[in-house]
Design a protein around this motif. Structure first.
Motif, mmCIF file in Angstrom:
data_model
loop_
_atom_site.group_PDB
_atom_site.id
_atom_site.type_symbol
_atom_site.label_atom_id
_atom_site.label_comp_id
_atom_site.label_asym_id
_atom_site.label_seq_id
_atom_site.Cartn_x
_atom_site.Cartn_y
_atom_site.Cartn_z
ATOM 1 N N THR A 169 1.041 5.147 0.359
ATOM 2 C CA THR A 169 0.256 6.220 0.964
ATOM 3 C C THR A 169 0.928 7.552 0.692
ATOM 4 O OG1 THR A 169 -0.482 4.739 2.730
ATOM 5 C CG2 THR A 169 -0.701 7.114 3.127
ATOM 6 N N THR A 194 0.847 -1.185 0.000
ATOM 7 C CA THR A 194 0.000 0.000 0.000
ATOM 8 C C THR A 194 0.888 1.243 0.000
ATOM 9 O OG1 THR A 194 -1.775 -1.137 1.163
ATOM 10 C CG2 THR A 194 -1.819 1.263 1.205
ATOM 11 N N THR A 225 -2.905 0.658 -4.040
ATOM 12 C CA THR A 225 -2.410 -0.697 -3.846
ATOM 13 C C THR A 225 -1.514 -1.029 -5.027
ATOM 14 O OG1 THR A 225 -4.420 -1.325 -2.689
ATOM 15 C CG2 THR A 225 -3.059 -3.115 -3.532
ATOM 16 N N GLN A 279 -4.346 6.705 -1.005
ATOM 17 C CA GLN A 279 -3.638 5.430 -0.968
ATOM 18 C C GLN A 279 -3.854 4.673 -2.273
ATOM 19 O OE1 GLN A 279 -5.209 3.725 2.739
ATOM 20 N NE2 GLN A 279 -3.182 4.030 3.618
#
Length: 134
Positions: free
Chosen positions: A65, A63, A95, A93
């Motif tokens: 951020t 992830t 992925t 965020q």
């Protein structure tokens, strides 16, 4: 035949916080563009007013951020008369897939635009396989 495109102004989109915030003020979602080549994926995030020292990029468990903060531009002796430019925090965020080489991610912030270069792992990059006579 020509097509006309309407110009649409995009305003900062505020995050609907699912948890309690520890700081007052709005949190915005930075507008992002993502594009790719054979060797890398590039992410552009619009974060006007954020300085490099006020930007935090964190990568944990696939992830990514992005978090940044914009302070009000007025000085201690100044008071607002009229304000359209909103200040606050940016938060978004993403992925990452297994095709990204996470150890080689590069980040640059220029004129309020964050540019993240996400190189693909070597096995994900296309390559030509030579055939030998045998």
């Amino acid at each position: 035949m020509t097509e006309s495109k309407d110009i649409q102004v995009k305003e900062k989109q505020e995050v609907n916080a699912s948890a309690e915030q520890t700081k007052p003020g709005p949190t915005f979602v930075p507008v992002a563009d993502i594009f790719e080549t054979e060797l890398e994926i590039t992410l552009l995030a619009d974060m006007p007013g954020v300085k490099p020292e006020d930007l935090d990029i964190d990568l944990r468990e696939n992830t990514l951020t992005l978090a940044g903060e914009v302070e009000p531009p007025e000085g201690a002796e100044e008071t607002d008369i009229f304000r359209e430019y909103q200040t606050g925090r940016y938060f978004r965020q993403f992925t990452l897939s297994e095709v990204i080489d996470q150890s080689k991610i590069d980040a640059k912030l220029n004129d309020g635009v964050l540019r993240l270069t996400l190189p693909k792992v070597e096995k994900a990059a296309p390559r030509k396989i030579m055939v030998k006579a045998g």
